[in-house]
Design an enzyme around this catalytic site. Structure first.
Site, PDB file in Angstrom:
ATOM      1  CG  HIS A 119      -2.009  -1.061   1.085  1.00  0.00           C
ATOM      2  ND1 HIS A 119      -3.272  -0.788   0.662  1.00  0.00           N
ATOM      3  CD2 HIS A 119      -1.966  -2.401   1.286  1.00  0.00           C
ATOM      4  CE1 HIS A 119      -3.981  -1.900   0.620  1.00  0.00           C
ATOM      5  NE2 HIS A 119      -3.199  -2.907   1.000  1.00  0.00           N
ATOM      6  CG  ASP A 151      -0.143   9.340   0.420  1.00  0.00           C
ATOM      7  OD1 ASP A 151      -0.077   8.223   0.951  1.00  0.00           O
ATOM      8  OD2 ASP A 151      -0.910  10.241   0.803  1.00  0.00           O
TER       9      ASP A 151
HETATM   10  P1  ADQ Z   1      -2.908   6.099   4.711  1.00  0.00           P
HETATM   11  O1  ADQ Z   1      -1.541   6.580   4.876  1.00  0.00           O
HETATM   12  O2  ADQ Z   1      -3.668   5.905   5.948  1.00  0.00           O
HETATM   13  O3  ADQ Z   1      -2.983   4.760   3.839  1.00  0.00           O
HETATM   14  P2  ADQ Z   1      -4.915   7.496   2.888  1.00  0.00           P
HETATM   15  O4  ADQ Z   1      -4.937   6.698   1.669  1.00  0.00           O
HETATM   16  O5  ADQ Z   1      -4.998   8.940   2.615  1.00  0.00           O
HETATM   17  O6  ADQ Z   1      -3.608   7.268   3.777  1.00  0.00           O
HETATM   18  O7  ADQ Z   1      -6.128   7.113   3.783  1.00  0.00           O
HETATM   19  C1  ADQ Z   1      -6.447   7.827   4.933  1.00  0.00           C
HETATM   20  C2  ADQ Z   1      -7.876   7.498   5.404  1.00  0.00           C
HETATM   21  O8  ADQ Z   1      -8.072   8.069   6.697  1.00  0.00           O
HETATM   22  C3  ADQ Z   1      -8.939   8.089   4.503  1.00  0.00           C
HETATM   23  O9  ADQ Z   1      -9.950   7.147   4.267  1.00  0.00           O
HETATM   24  C4  ADQ Z   1      -9.493   9.296   5.300  1.00  0.00           C
HETATM   25  O10 ADQ Z   1     -10.852   9.553   5.113  1.00  0.00           O
HETATM   26  C5  ADQ Z   1      -9.242   8.869   6.720  1.00  0.00           C
HETATM   27  N1  ADQ Z   1      -9.005  10.079   7.567  1.00  0.00           N
HETATM   28  C6  ADQ Z   1      -8.057  10.991   7.401  1.00  0.00           C
HETATM   29  N2  ADQ Z   1      -8.163  11.958   8.323  1.00  0.00           N
HETATM   30  C7  ADQ Z   1      -9.214  11.649   9.081  1.00  0.00           C
HETATM   31  C8  ADQ Z   1      -9.844  12.241  10.240  1.00  0.00           C
HETATM   32  N3  ADQ Z   1      -9.408  13.364  10.818  1.00  0.00           N
HETATM   33  N4  ADQ Z   1     -10.891  11.603  10.759  1.00  0.00           N
HETATM   34  C9  ADQ Z   1     -11.335  10.464  10.224  1.00  0.00           C
HETATM   35  N5  ADQ Z   1     -10.800   9.867   9.167  1.00  0.00           N
HETATM   36  C10 ADQ Z   1      -9.750  10.444   8.603  1.00  0.00           C
HETATM   37  C11 ADQ Z   1      -2.040   3.885   3.187  1.00  0.00           C
HETATM   38  C12 ADQ Z   1      -1.073   4.553   2.223  1.00  0.00           C
HETATM   39  C13 ADQ Z   1      -1.827   5.340   1.172  1.00  0.00           C
HETATM   40  C14 ADQ Z   1      -2.825   4.435   0.455  1.00  0.00           C
HETATM   41  C15 ADQ Z   1      -3.662   3.668   1.448  1.00  0.00           C
HETATM   42  C16 ADQ Z   1      -4.536   2.613   0.772  1.00  0.00           C
HETATM   43  O11 ADQ Z   1      -0.184   5.393   2.929  1.00  0.00           O
HETATM   44  O12 ADQ Z   1      -0.945   5.927   0.241  1.00  0.00           O
HETATM   45  O13 ADQ Z   1      -3.675   5.242  -0.338  1.00  0.00           O
HETATM   46  O14 ADQ Z   1      -2.862   2.992   2.400  1.00  0.00           O
HETATM   47  O15 ADQ Z   1      -3.745   1.737   0.016  1.00  0.00           O
END
Ligand code: ADQ
Length: 744
Positions: free
Chosen positions: A166, A373
């Site tokens: 991921h 990311d």
């Molecule tokens: P993450 O690093 O966790 O995932 P991301 O893909 O942006 O990053 O997902 C974050 C999730 O957290 C989103 O669904 C978002 O809605 C939620 N979130 C963020 N801030 C929030 C808040 N304040 N309250 C509630 N929810 C919140 C890892 C990798 C990414 C990749 C994903 C999936 O780092 O690059 O996209 O896995 O493969």
């Protein structure tokens, strides 16, 4: 996906949160994107999800937890506090995470963490092996479990294993600094399909595999022993419909209205991420500060709502990041706030989904600007929530999502000056342009949603497995080898066509070092002296070398792919119709390339020229070879010449010469009741194609081939030849008629 197969999903964390209240355990489903996407998989049939339940469980409670989770289709791997410290927070989050996100100076290399990483991967393997069978499909997720595919492959060689990472896979130059780089790559090679978010990750991985473990690849397939490992891009996504419907709900609409009132109907900018240095929080604040400096007229008219979810706050770097973030937020607010306005509303906590949805809906601009990311799902959630199709996404080119969302306003997050200008542009973007961009992005995200992602990955795994099964049926196993031995034994007039380099001997960096050894000479002698046999060496080498090395044996020979040939005891003869008038010009071009490429050299044969780059630096040789081919492509087509790409060699020769045409001379001369042809590169394909239907044709290697069978290496060819040498003896010990019947 094959409906009969059971799928075992494996990830570091299970999609539940366990909490304890006065001795009572409670289980809460996690709502993450992955849990939603894979929910459609693990809740089907007898599928199971295996992982850590997210809390340290006392020994006395483990059985209870196991029972409770079983009902939810979950299977726990219990970790101790020490393992969480060393494996999870240590190796996973302090070593791999920063390195893979291009923060190498943040990486800690600690052998104790590495030991723990190995032990915990083994612990996962042990737990999987308790439930897995060879007929299951095992889908492993993410960087915490890089060693797991091989640990399972070792125990269940036939099982289908997929791996998805991921986070990004960094460039070779970054990855190479890891002391345990080799072990990690080899751990992954146990998978059948290795998936990343983007093609760049795929490229980086294949390059690391080739440079660190010397693993060859053809396009996006790695050749690992006798297995093919497919490396491909599967950009993850969200449940589009869910976010779209959520935005439509009354609750979201109410919250949106309230939100707009609270910020005095200012223009709203949002930023939403986990606390992480990879997410670009500090650079984003700097860019926003610069924007406010440059545009005093917009002060009081714009509000940035910044949500940061707490994460990994035990790790030092995260503590430091939090302090820096807080300092900057108060600096900006302190500097620009007025009595009725604050430029940043900062929240350090998780938000319920319906509030996130309202924020996405209300925001005029979303800043999704990580330094790196893997994908970034916030950008896609924002797009899915935009029912009125108004709003601008400012997206970092360092996020995997930028590969798909080219209609976003793309920024380099390090370039805070351009970033500040783009914030201004976004706030002033005409509505029709906002809509045009948003519609295009919505089309992409709605089509390529999380369910499509799951399907694509599973379909690929099924396809790769089916290809492997078909291929393995053509790999010569002991039973097929024995049958060939029997057919050989019953043959009264046999033709044996053998390529030399890569088929009878291994490749050498020095072309002239591939001298035949005693074992090989002994076998060839036995075969060639048998009065029932005609043995022909069919090589691309020049005839002098073949003569020196093999001329004393009673065999026929084809040299230079058929430009020269010789029956045993007779002189070498060449094809009369061949000309060499093209030679000087091609030599001249090849020479220019040899001078520019240390390690490359030209081999001159009487009717062909070969440019070798086996000793050239990895990558450079391939680059130069492509340049050379492009340069001479037009020259050769109208001169009746042909370009052959061999193993680290390019050869130019007359189109009229090929091993198949040369072999026909023997086929037309006699009737044979046993024909075998063995070769390893694509010049041997002409031989295979020229053979009659009942001939046994064998390709050395596992490429696509016209041959009916495969052998893995020159060593296996020798084993087969030994079987032929001993066929007489073997067959006399058994019931011949029965064997012949079986063999046919
Ligand atoms: P993450 O690093 O966790 O995932 P991301 O893909 O942006 O990053 O997902 C974050 C999730 O957290 C989103 O669904 C978002 O809605 C939620 N979130 C963020 N801030 C929030 C808040 N304040 N309250 C509630 N929810 C919140 C890892 C990798 C990414 C990749 C994903 C999936 O780092 O690059 O996209 O896995 O493969």
């Amino acid at each position: 996906m094959n409906p009969e197969k059971r799928v075992l999903i494996v990830s570091n964390r299970l999609p539940v949160k366990i909490s304890e209240n006065e001795g009572e355990l409670a289980y809460q489903n996690s709502e993450g994107g992955l849990a939603t996407g894979l929910g459609s998989v693990y809740k089907q049939g007898t599928n199971v999800w295996i992982g850590w339940p997210g809390a340290v469980i006392e020994d006395g409670q483990k059985d209870q937890v196991r029972e409770d989770l079983k009902e939810l289709r979950l299977h726990p791997v219990f970790l101790t506090q020490q393992e969480i410290n060393d494996f999870y927070e240590g190796f996973s989050n302090e070593t791999l995470w920063p390195l893979f996100h291009y923060f190498p100076t943040y990486s800690t290399y600690n052998p104790q963490y590495w030991e723990s990483y190995k032990e915990v991967n083994q612990k996962f393997a042990d737990e999987i092996l308790k439930v897995a069978t060879k007929d299951d499909v095992i889908w492993i997720h993410d960087y915490q479990l890089l060693l797991l595919p091989e640990l399972i492959r070792k125990e269940i060689p036939e099982v289908s294993i997929g791996f998805f990472q991921h986070i990004p896979f960094p460039s070779y130059e970054i990855f190479r600094s890891l002391p345990w780089r080799k072990e990690l790559l080899q751990g992954l090679y146990g998978a059948d399909v290795i998936g990343f978010h983007t093609y760049d990750d795929v490229r980086h991985f294949i390059s690391a595999a080739s440079r660190i473990t010397n693993t060859n690849s053809i396009a996006n397939e790695l050749i690992v022993g006798d297995r093919r490992v497919t490396v491909d891009a599967f950009p993850i996504s969200i449940d589009y419909k869910k976010y779209n419907e959520l935005a439509e709900s009354q609750q979201a609409k109410r919250n949106e209205r309230k939100l707009k009132q609270l910020i005095n109907h200012n223009k709203l900018i949002i930023s939403i991420d986990r606390l992480d240095y990879s997410k670009g929080i500090i650079h984003r604040l700097e860019a926003y500060q610069l924007f406010l400096e440059k545009h005093p007229e917009l002060r009081g008219k714009v509000t940035l709502i910044q949500l940061v979810v707490p994460s990994r706050d035990n790790v030092q770097k995260y503590k430091e990041l939090k302090e820096e973030m807080n300092r900057m937020v108060s600096e900006i607010n302190g500097r620009f706030s007025t009595l009725g306005w604050q430029p940043i509303q900062h929240f350090y906590r998780s938000f319920p989904l319906h509030l996130l949805s309202a924020l996405y809906k209300a925001a005029d601009v979303a800043l999704v600007t990580p330094m790196r990311d893997g994908m970034n799902l916030v950008s896609k959630e924002y797009i899915a929530s935009k029912l009125d199709q108004k709003g601008v996404l400012i997206l970092s080119e360092m996020a995997g999502a930028s590969r798909e969302l080219s209609d976003a306003v793309i920024v380099n997050p390090y370039d805070i000056w351009d970033f500040a200008d783009k914030i201004y542009q976004a706030l002033n973007m005409p509505e029709d342009e906002q809509k045009r961009r948003m519609v295009a992005m919505q089309q992409t995200v709605s089509k390529f949603d999380i369910f499509n992602w799951v399907k694509n990955f599973m379909d690929k795994l099924t396809e790769v497995k089916a290809n492997q099964t078909a291929l393995s049926a053509r790999i010569i196993n002991p039973s097929i080898q024995q049958k060939i031995g029997i057919r050989y034994f019953y043959g009264m007039k046999r033709l044996i066509l053998l390529d030399y380099d890569g088929t009878l001997v291994p490749f050498h960096k020095q072309v002239n070092a591939a001298v035949p050894d005693e074992e090989l000479l002994g076998m060839l002698k036995t075969l060639a002296e048998d009065p029932h046999n005609t043995v022909v060496i069919t090589s691309g080498r020049d005839y002098h070398t073949l003569d020196n090395w093999l001329g004393h044996l009673p065999m026929d020979m084809i040299a230079e792919h058929g430009a020269w040939y010789k029956d045993h005891g007779k002189p070498w003869r060449s094809r009369r119709d061949l000309t060499n008038d093209w030679r000087q010009e091609i030599y001249h071009v090849m020479d220019i390339y040899s001078r520019r490429t240390p390690g490359a050299f030209i081999e001159e044969k009487s009717y062909s020229l070969a440019w070798h780059y086996r000793r050239v630096e990895e990558g450079l040789g391939t680059l130069r070879a492509h340049e050379l081919m492009a340069d001479i492509k037009h020259f050769i087509s109208d001169r009746g010449l042909q370009m052959l790409q061999g193993d680290k060699v390019i050869e130019i020769k007359s189109i009229a010469v090929n091993k198949g045409k040369a072999a026909k001379r023997w086929l037309e001369r006699d009737q044979y009741d046993f024909i075998i042809a063995i070769g390893d590169d694509h010049t041997d394909e002409d031989t295979f194609k020229a053979m009659p239907e009942d001939a046994i044709t064998i390709k050395v290697g596992t490429n696509i081939s016209a041959a009916s069978y495969f052998l893995k290496s020159y060593e296996d060819v020798r084993k087969l030849l030994k079987e032929l040498c001993n066929a007489e003896e073997a067959a006399t010990n058994q019931d011949k008629d029965m064997l012949l019947k079986e063999a046919s």
